[in-house]
Design a protein around this motif. Sequence first.
Motif, PDB file in Angstrom:
ATOM      1  N   LEU A  78     -25.918  13.024 -19.052  1.00  0.00           N
ATOM      2  CA  LEU A  78     -25.207  11.994 -19.806  1.00  0.00           C
ATOM      3  C   LEU A  78     -23.740  12.390 -19.852  1.00  0.00           C
ATOM      4  O   LEU A  78     -23.417  13.547 -20.162  1.00  0.00           O
ATOM      5  N   GLU A  79     -22.866  11.456 -19.542  1.00  0.00           N
ATOM      6  CA  GLU A  79     -21.446  11.766 -19.566  1.00  0.00           C
ATOM      7  C   GLU A  79     -20.670  10.681 -20.282  1.00  0.00           C
ATOM      8  O   GLU A  79     -21.035   9.491 -20.219  1.00  0.00           O
ATOM      9  N   GLY A  80     -19.621  11.085 -20.955  1.00  0.00           N
ATOM     10  CA  GLY A  80     -18.687  10.135 -21.530  1.00  0.00           C
ATOM     11  C   GLY A  80     -17.368  10.211 -20.786  1.00  0.00           C
ATOM     12  O   GLY A  80     -16.984  11.282 -20.285  1.00  0.00           O
ATOM     13  N   TYR A  81     -16.686   9.085 -20.700  1.00  0.00           N
ATOM     14  CA  TYR A  81     -15.426   9.031 -19.956  1.00  0.00           C
ATOM     15  C   TYR A  81     -14.295   8.529 -20.852  1.00  0.00           C
ATOM     16  O   TYR A  81     -14.457   7.541 -21.575  1.00  0.00           O
ATOM     17  N   LEU A  82     -13.176   9.186 -20.772  1.00  0.00           N
ATOM     18  CA  LEU A  82     -11.938   8.691 -21.373  1.00  0.00           C
ATOM     19  C   LEU A  82     -10.900   8.681 -20.257  1.00  0.00           C
ATOM     20  O   LEU A  82     -10.641   9.728 -19.652  1.00  0.00           O
ATOM     21  N   GLY A  83     -10.338   7.509 -19.995  1.00  0.00           N
ATOM     22  CA  GLY A  83      -9.439   7.493 -18.860  1.00  0.00           C
ATOM     23  C   GLY A  83      -8.486   6.323 -18.863  1.00  0.00           C
ATOM     24  O   GLY A  83      -8.335   5.602 -19.856  1.00  0.00           O
ATOM     25  N   GLN A  84      -7.833   6.176 -17.722  1.00  0.00           N
ATOM     26  CA  GLN A  84      -6.884   5.085 -17.526  1.00  0.00           C
ATOM     27  C   GLN A  84      -7.219   4.366 -16.232  1.00  0.00           C
ATOM     28  O   GLN A  84      -7.842   4.924 -15.340  1.00  0.00           O
ATOM     29  N   GLY A  85      -6.748   3.133 -16.189  1.00  0.00           N
ATOM     30  CA  GLY A  85      -6.921   2.348 -14.976  1.00  0.00           C
ATOM     31  C   GLY A  85      -5.599   1.769 -14.520  1.00  0.00           C
ATOM     32  O   GLY A  85      -4.758   1.365 -15.337  1.00  0.00           O
ATOM     33  N   ASN A  86      -5.379   1.768 -13.214  1.00  0.00           N
ATOM     34  CA  ASN A  86      -4.247   1.079 -12.600  1.00  0.00           C
ATOM     35  C   ASN A  86      -4.797  -0.097 -11.809  1.00  0.00           C
ATOM     36  O   ASN A  86      -5.754   0.071 -11.041  1.00  0.00           O
ATOM     37  N   GLY A  87      -4.195  -1.267 -11.976  1.00  0.00           N
ATOM     38  CA  GLY A  87      -4.670  -2.428 -11.241  1.00  0.00           C
ATOM     39  C   GLY A  87      -3.518  -3.204 -10.643  1.00  0.00           C
ATOM     40  O   GLY A  87      -2.482  -3.413 -11.287  1.00  0.00           O
ATOM     41  N   GLY A  88      -3.671  -3.608  -9.383  1.00  0.00           N
ATOM     42  CA  GLY A  88      -2.636  -4.379  -8.723  1.00  0.00           C
ATOM     43  C   GLY A  88      -1.474  -3.516  -8.286  1.00  0.00           C
ATOM     44  O   GLY A  88      -1.468  -2.296  -8.456  1.00  0.00           O
ATOM     45  N   ARG A  89      -0.508  -4.186  -7.681  1.00  0.00           N
ATOM     46  CA  ARG A  89       0.670  -3.470  -7.199  1.00  0.00           C
ATOM     47  C   ARG A  89       1.807  -4.461  -7.026  1.00  0.00           C
ATOM     48  O   ARG A  89       1.570  -5.668  -6.896  1.00  0.00           O
ATOM     49  N   PRO A  90       3.045  -3.972  -7.009  1.00  0.00           N
ATOM     50  CA  PRO A  90       4.164  -4.889  -6.775  1.00  0.00           C
ATOM     51  C   PRO A  90       3.985  -5.593  -5.431  1.00  0.00           C
ATOM     52  O   PRO A  90       3.601  -4.975  -4.440  1.00  0.00           O
ATOM     53  N   GLY A  91       4.212  -6.870  -5.437  1.00  0.00           N
ATOM     54  CA  GLY A  91       4.086  -7.611  -4.193  1.00  0.00           C
ATOM     55  C   GLY A  91       2.728  -8.229  -3.973  1.00  0.00           C
ATOM     56  O   GLY A  91       2.513  -8.915  -2.971  1.00  0.00           O
ATOM     57  N   SER A  92       1.782  -7.959  -4.868  1.00  0.00           N
ATOM     58  CA  SER A  92       0.470  -8.569  -4.685  1.00  0.00           C
ATOM     59  C   SER A  92       0.579 -10.072  -4.947  1.00  0.00           C
ATOM     60  O   SER A  92       1.483 -10.551  -5.633  1.00  0.00           O
ATOM     61  N   THR A  93      -0.346 -10.813  -4.368  1.00  0.00           N
ATOM     62  CA  THR A  93      -0.364 -12.263  -4.556  1.00  0.00           C
ATOM     63  C   THR A  93      -1.715 -12.691  -5.101  1.00  0.00           C
ATOM     64  O   THR A  93      -2.720 -12.436  -4.444  1.00  0.00           O
ATOM     65  N   PRO A  94      -1.750 -13.280  -6.293  1.00  0.00           N
ATOM     66  CA  PRO A  94      -0.646 -13.509  -7.238  1.00  0.00           C
ATOM     67  C   PRO A  94      -0.102 -12.167  -7.760  1.00  0.00           C
ATOM     68  O   PRO A  94      -0.775 -11.157  -7.657  1.00  0.00           O
ATOM     69  N   ALA A  95       1.113 -12.219  -8.300  1.00  0.00           N
ATOM     70  CA  ALA A  95       1.767 -10.989  -8.752  1.00  0.00           C
ATOM     71  C   ALA A  95       1.038 -10.401  -9.952  1.00  0.00           C
ATOM     72  O   ALA A  95       0.874 -11.071 -10.982  1.00  0.00           O
ATOM     73  N   GLN A 101      -3.910   1.618 -18.135  1.00  0.00           N
ATOM     74  CA  GLN A 101      -4.673   0.888 -19.140  1.00  0.00           C
ATOM     75  C   GLN A 101      -5.840   1.772 -19.579  1.00  0.00           C
ATOM     76  O   GLN A 101      -6.660   2.189 -18.760  1.00  0.00           O
ATOM     77  N   SER A 102      -5.907   2.036 -20.871  1.00  0.00           N
ATOM     78  CA  SER A 102      -6.936   2.961 -21.364  1.00  0.00           C
ATOM     79  C   SER A 102      -8.318   2.323 -21.323  1.00  0.00           C
ATOM     80  O   SER A 102      -8.471   1.109 -21.496  1.00  0.00           O
ATOM     81  N   PHE A 103      -9.303   3.131 -21.110  1.00  0.00           N
ATOM     82  CA  PHE A 103     -10.677   2.646 -21.196  1.00  0.00           C
ATOM     83  C   PHE A 103     -11.581   3.806 -21.609  1.00  0.00           C
ATOM     84  O   PHE A 103     -11.207   4.977 -21.532  1.00  0.00           O
ATOM     85  N   PHE A 104     -12.768   3.461 -22.077  1.00  0.00           N
ATOM     86  CA  PHE A 104     -13.790   4.477 -22.290  1.00  0.00           C
ATOM     87  C   PHE A 104     -15.037   4.034 -21.547  1.00  0.00           C
ATOM     88  O   PHE A 104     -15.194   2.856 -21.195  1.00  0.00           O
ATOM     89  N   GLY A 105     -15.911   4.944 -21.314  1.00  0.00           N
ATOM     90  CA  GLY A 105     -17.129   4.605 -20.599  1.00  0.00           C
ATOM     91  C   GLY A 105     -18.106   5.756 -20.628  1.00  0.00           C
ATOM     92  O   GLY A 105     -17.944   6.718 -21.390  1.00  0.00           O
ATOM     93  N   GLY A 106     -19.121   5.628 -19.826  1.00  0.00           N
ATOM     94  CA  GLY A 106     -20.123   6.683 -19.765  1.00  0.00           C
ATOM     95  C   GLY A 106     -21.045   6.462 -18.588  1.00  0.00           C
ATOM     96  O   GLY A 106     -21.001   5.427 -17.920  1.00  0.00           O
ATOM     97  N   SER A 107     -21.849   7.446 -18.330  1.00  0.00           N
ATOM     98  CA  SER A 107     -22.818   7.308 -17.246  1.00  0.00           C
ATOM     99  C   SER A 107     -24.072   8.087 -17.590  1.00  0.00           C
ATOM    100  O   SER A 107     -24.047   9.035 -18.393  1.00  0.00           O
ATOM    101  N   VAL A 108     -25.149   7.655 -16.991  1.00  0.00           N
ATOM    102  CA  VAL A 108     -26.391   8.407 -17.072  1.00  0.00           C
ATOM    103  C   VAL A 108     -26.909   8.555 -15.650  1.00  0.00           C
ATOM    104  O   VAL A 108     -26.894   7.600 -14.865  1.00  0.00           O
ATOM    105  N   ALA A 109     -27.284   9.762 -15.311  1.00  0.00           N
ATOM    106  CA  ALA A 109     -27.696  10.040 -13.929  1.00  0.00           C
ATOM    107  C   ALA A 109     -29.009  10.808 -13.927  1.00  0.00           C
ATOM    108  O   ALA A 109     -29.198  11.744 -14.716  1.00  0.00           O
ATOM    109  N   TYR A 110     -29.880  10.410 -13.049  1.00  0.00           N
ATOM    110  CA  TYR A 110     -31.098  11.168 -12.788  1.00  0.00           C
ATOM    111  C   TYR A 110     -30.965  11.751 -11.389  1.00  0.00           C
ATOM    112  O   TYR A 110     -30.686  11.019 -10.432  1.00  0.00           O
ATOM    113  N   LYS A 111     -31.151  13.050 -11.265  1.00  0.00           N
ATOM    114  CA  LYS A 111     -30.925  13.674  -9.951  1.00  0.00           C
ATOM    115  C   LYS A 111     -32.083  14.596  -9.592  1.00  0.00           C
ATOM    116  O   LYS A 111     -32.601  15.320 -10.457  1.00  0.00           O
TER     117      LYS A 111
END
Lengths: 190, 386
Positions: A78-95, A101-111
Amino acid sequence: MSAYKSFVFAGLILLAASSAFAVETVFHTISIGYFQWQERMELSSSSGKGNTVAQFFGNSFGYERESYNLHWGNSLQLEGYLGQGNGGRPGSTPAYNQTFQSFFGGSVAYKWAYRPSGYISLLSGPFVLYRGMKWPEESGVTAKSGSDINVGVLFEAKIRPSQRIEIYQKIGMLGIKASGFFAAGLGMKF
Amino acid sequence: MRIALVFPFLLSLSLFWALPAFSYPEFIGYGYAACMTCHNNGMGGGQLNDYGRALWSAEIASRVFYDKSTTDEQIAERSGFPGQSKMPNWLKPSFKYRALFLRKNPGSGTSDATKFYVMQVDFGATVSDPDGKYMALITWGHNPPPTDVQTNKISRILAKEYFARLQLGENWWVYAGLLDIPFGIRNVDHTSFNRAPQGLTFRDQSQSVILHTAKENYEVAVDAFVGNPYVEDQFRMKGASITGEYQPAENTRIGASLMSSKNDLLTHSVVSVHYRKALSKGSAFQGEYGMIQDKPQLDVASTGSYLYLQSQFLVTRGYFLRPLIENYKANNLSGTPEQWKWGIGVLAFPAPRYEGRIDLLNKTSIYKTQAQEDEWQMRMQFHVSL
């Protein structure tokens, strides 16, 4: 069912699966690390639609239970995530260009796990990832990336320089409008 | 067409020549912590000595092409230069060919994304006295100018490495000539973040005098260098480096390195610490962290950092699984991106003299100002070492 409830439900199923395994050795590990992945981003505005990418990165903290019968075993993490996100770029269409951008999250993995020696474990299996991210609207352009709940497969290599410390590396693929998932960090067994 | 011509030629040569030249510090996993065990250059890389050739054939490479009645000792005996008995023992020739197929973003459907590179065509010779106290070595190699790299035109053959080695005492050696600068973990991948930004790639040999001492629990090399003679004067990096390793426990090494150099345009300084450890037979972990400072003569200094983490797991004799993580930021205070490489690869020695590698690599750049699509690379390498 909401995305969050689906995530918890998936975790309970994997927990039940991991407990049904005859074991000789059990390890409990807490870990901290760094992660990153990428999602496809869809942009929409009154003037048209477009595609770009979004990057997610940050720090993780987790708990893992590993069970081994000599060389073979399994793991639930089980993991928790604290992080940031980058989306898009200059020149993208639409701009559209949003960064850190902050976000939180988590994951569960069976291995499934293979431990050729006490210093090495190789693990692989499915994981379910949740992340809460709502991209802000920018000048009439709305953005949506990936999926709040995503599923994927992981390969993980762990090495243990000492009895208690381990270094892990994960390489995975996410299935829903996303690509590679990568992580690395340190764990401590107790 | 070029491959069709060259490959049979190399294959035929492989029947007559002996083993070659690698540098795999990960082979501490076999209990060989010191480079000098296998290499004529005690700091690693370059031509193998007789022991290194034998070890390569008898312990590391797969023996699937030998029948069960052939012992490892017999395989080791065959690892030397074919026809050696007809040649003087003080002369050891070598040859190495290395090619790369690189495909960017596999599955993207772009037809021009696969490229073939001739990475190495080296041939050389070592002469030494029976005890190895006096030694001279030279390696000529394909070293194309940057304009010819894309075309694979074998347009320039240079003496890439040459040195004289003198053993001063039981544990002391001095080298003089054109050599790689001793620094950090001598990773075989010259594009790695622990080799390229430091200026330690396949083109960066320097005319040097190196003093090297190696004992059971530590070794140190000090290098004073004046640059690469094939580089224009104003770009030649002149300076010094020191690197050392200490062995706190069996098959575990911690190390540190320092290098400072300058030319007419730039002062370049690098400091690093590293760690290598055997995990089980054939398996090992190694990591290096360092900082790089570049000070242009007419500009302010920039300081960056890098991280290199490489594991190697022995799957079966001759075959290894190799996860990789690398991180590099050219300038910690500016908007330069934070670059990551995440990789998983298979390293194979299917038979003595042959090596194959397949690496899947993800390259990600994280900018402060935008999202950047990551790049995938599929690298397939083929080596023949004679």
